[in-house]
Design a protein around this motif. Structure first.
Motif, PDB file in Angstrom:
ATOM      1  N   GLU A  84      40.877  29.484  20.042  1.00  0.00           N
ATOM      2  CA  GLU A  84      42.228  29.269  19.493  1.00  0.00           C
ATOM      3  C   GLU A  84      43.155  28.673  20.548  1.00  0.00           C
ATOM      4  O   GLU A  84      43.936  27.761  20.261  1.00  0.00           O
ATOM      5  CB  GLU A  84      42.792  30.587  18.981  1.00  0.00           C
ATOM      6  CG  GLU A  84      44.146  30.432  18.323  1.00  0.00           C
ATOM      7  CD  GLU A  84      44.671  31.747  17.766  1.00  0.00           C
ATOM      8  OE1 GLU A  84      45.907  31.867  17.656  1.00  0.00           O
ATOM      9  OE2 GLU A  84      43.870  32.628  17.455  1.00  0.00           O
ATOM     10  N   GLU A  85      43.075  29.174  21.773  1.00  0.00           N
ATOM     11  CA  GLU A  85      43.912  28.643  22.850  1.00  0.00           C
ATOM     12  C   GLU A  85      43.571  27.193  23.147  1.00  0.00           C
ATOM     13  O   GLU A  85      44.467  26.384  23.406  1.00  0.00           O
ATOM     14  CB  GLU A  85      43.747  29.507  24.105  1.00  0.00           C
ATOM     15  CG  GLU A  85      44.372  30.866  23.982  1.00  0.00           C
ATOM     16  CD  GLU A  85      44.015  31.808  25.124  1.00  0.00           C
ATOM     17  OE1 GLU A  85      43.176  31.431  25.983  1.00  0.00           O
ATOM     18  OE2 GLU A  85      44.572  32.919  25.158  1.00  0.00           O
ATOM     19  N   THR A  86      42.291  26.842  23.109  1.00  0.00           N
ATOM     20  CA  THR A  86      41.864  25.466  23.347  1.00  0.00           C
ATOM     21  C   THR A  86      42.451  24.538  22.287  1.00  0.00           C
ATOM     22  O   THR A  86      42.961  23.458  22.610  1.00  0.00           O
ATOM     23  CB  THR A  86      40.326  25.358  23.332  1.00  0.00           C
ATOM     24  OG1 THR A  86      39.806  26.201  24.371  1.00  0.00           O
ATOM     25  CG2 THR A  86      39.866  23.931  23.551  1.00  0.00           C
ATOM     26  N   ILE A  87      42.430  24.956  21.050  1.00  0.00           N
ATOM     27  CA  ILE A  87      42.989  24.145  19.962  1.00  0.00           C
ATOM     28  C   ILE A  87      44.500  24.012  20.112  1.00  0.00           C
ATOM     29  O   ILE A  87      45.059  22.940  19.885  1.00  0.00           O
ATOM     30  CB  ILE A  87      42.623  24.742  18.584  1.00  0.00           C
ATOM     31  CG1 ILE A  87      41.115  24.650  18.380  1.00  0.00           C
ATOM     32  CG2 ILE A  87      43.362  24.051  17.457  1.00  0.00           C
ATOM     33  CD1 ILE A  87      40.560  23.240  18.505  1.00  0.00           C
ATOM     34  N   ASN A  88      45.166  25.077  20.498  1.00  0.00           N
ATOM     35  CA  ASN A  88      46.624  25.024  20.668  1.00  0.00           C
ATOM     36  C   ASN A  88      47.022  24.136  21.829  1.00  0.00           C
ATOM     37  O   ASN A  88      48.060  23.484  21.793  1.00  0.00           O
ATOM     38  CB  ASN A  88      47.191  26.437  20.857  1.00  0.00           C
ATOM     39  CG  ASN A  88      47.138  27.245  19.582  1.00  0.00           C
ATOM     40  OD1 ASN A  88      47.075  26.702  18.492  1.00  0.00           O
ATOM     41  ND2 ASN A  88      47.144  28.549  19.730  1.00  0.00           N
ATOM     42  N   GLU A  89      46.201  24.103  22.887  1.00  0.00           N
ATOM     43  CA  GLU A  89      46.487  23.254  24.049  1.00  0.00           C
ATOM     44  C   GLU A  89      46.186  21.789  23.784  1.00  0.00           C
ATOM     45  O   GLU A  89      46.826  20.901  24.322  1.00  0.00           O
ATOM     46  CB  GLU A  89      45.670  23.719  25.256  1.00  0.00           C
ATOM     47  CG  GLU A  89      46.110  25.045  25.813  1.00  0.00           C
ATOM     48  CD  GLU A  89      45.176  25.556  26.895  1.00  0.00           C
ATOM     49  OE1 GLU A  89      44.265  24.811  27.317  1.00  0.00           O
ATOM     50  OE2 GLU A  89      45.359  26.699  27.327  1.00  0.00           O
ATOM     51  N   HIS A  90      45.172  21.541  22.953  1.00  0.00           N
ATOM     52  CA  HIS A  90      44.726  20.172  22.665  1.00  0.00           C
ATOM     53  C   HIS A  90      44.598  19.979  21.155  1.00  0.00           C
ATOM     54  O   HIS A  90      43.485  19.896  20.639  1.00  0.00           O
ATOM     55  CB  HIS A  90      43.372  19.898  23.332  1.00  0.00           C
ATOM     56  CG  HIS A  90      43.360  20.199  24.795  1.00  0.00           C
ATOM     57  ND1 HIS A  90      43.971  19.395  25.718  1.00  0.00           N
ATOM     58  CD2 HIS A  90      42.823  21.242  25.489  1.00  0.00           C
ATOM     59  CE1 HIS A  90      43.789  19.912  26.923  1.00  0.00           C
ATOM     60  NE2 HIS A  90      43.117  21.031  26.808  1.00  0.00           N
ATOM     61  N   PRO A  91      45.711  19.915  20.441  1.00  0.00           N
ATOM     62  CA  PRO A  91      45.642  19.756  18.977  1.00  0.00           C
ATOM     63  C   PRO A  91      44.983  18.439  18.621  1.00  0.00           C
ATOM     64  O   PRO A  91      45.101  17.454  19.353  1.00  0.00           O
ATOM     65  CB  PRO A  91      47.096  19.800  18.518  1.00  0.00           C
ATOM     66  CG  PRO A  91      47.915  19.586  19.739  1.00  0.00           C
ATOM     67  CD  PRO A  91      47.084  19.943  20.925  1.00  0.00           C
ATOM     68  N   PRO A  92      44.274  18.413  17.483  1.00  0.00           N
ATOM     69  CA  PRO A  92      43.623  17.165  17.065  1.00  0.00           C
ATOM     70  C   PRO A  92      44.652  16.073  16.797  1.00  0.00           C
ATOM     71  O   PRO A  92      45.745  16.327  16.305  1.00  0.00           O
ATOM     72  CB  PRO A  92      42.878  17.537  15.796  1.00  0.00           C
ATOM     73  CG  PRO A  92      43.283  18.938  15.454  1.00  0.00           C
ATOM     74  CD  PRO A  92      44.061  19.497  16.584  1.00  0.00           C
ATOM     75  N   ALA A  93      44.295  14.841  17.152  1.00  0.00           N
ATOM     76  CA  ALA A  93      45.185  13.691  16.915  1.00  0.00           C
ATOM     77  C   ALA A  93      45.264  13.410  15.421  1.00  0.00           C
ATOM     78  O   ALA A  93      44.291  13.512  14.707  1.00  0.00           O
ATOM     79  CB  ALA A  93      44.676  12.473  17.656  1.00  0.00           C
ATOM     80  N   LEU A  94      46.441  13.040  14.978  1.00  0.00           N
ATOM     81  CA  LEU A  94      46.619  12.733  13.546  1.00  0.00           C
ATOM     82  C   LEU A  94      46.457  11.280  13.271  1.00  0.00           C
ATOM     83  O   LEU A  94      46.573  10.368  13.870  1.00  0.00           O
ATOM     84  CB  LEU A  94      47.983  13.200  13.075  1.00  0.00           C
ATOM     85  CG  LEU A  94      48.198  14.692  13.146  1.00  0.00           C
ATOM     86  CD1 LEU A  94      49.617  15.037  12.708  1.00  0.00           C
ATOM     87  CD2 LEU A  94      47.214  15.418  12.248  1.00  0.00           C
TER      88      LEU A  94
END
Length: 94
Positions: A84-94
């Motif tokens: 979860e922290e990894t996703i919050n730090e590096h959100p997917p590009a839109l």
């Protein structure tokens, strides 16, 4: 002793590893089973976790061979938090 199994799904957005698993597992949704035993001698109903298992491979995999692997619940919780922290730090590009 009375036992029960709680079932849940762990979602990993990134690859992960846990002790007991062969190598790094791909991102996906994994079925989790938690075996619990009733605590005797209390005036209320209470259970304690005695084992945690993960179903390998992930739900969305095309593999036919399935495994049920015993894992440490605390390690699973830590891996999910890290994911979860990894996703919050590096959100997917839109």
């Amino acid at each position: 002793m009375t036992t029960r199994t709680k079932r849940s799904i762990a979602h990993f957005a990134t690859p992960f590893s846990l002790r007991g698993l062969d190598g790094i597992q791909p991102a996906g949704d994994y079925d989790i089973d938690e075996d619990e035993e009733m605590i005797e001698g209390l005036s209320w109903l209470a259970y304690q976790r005695v084992a945690t298992f993960i179903h390998i491979p992930a739900r969305n995999s095309n593999q036919r061979k399935m495994q049920l692997v015993a894992i440490d619940y605390a390690e699973l919780a830590t891996a999910l938090k890290k994911d979860e922290e990894t996703i919050n730090e590096h959100p997917p590009a839109l």
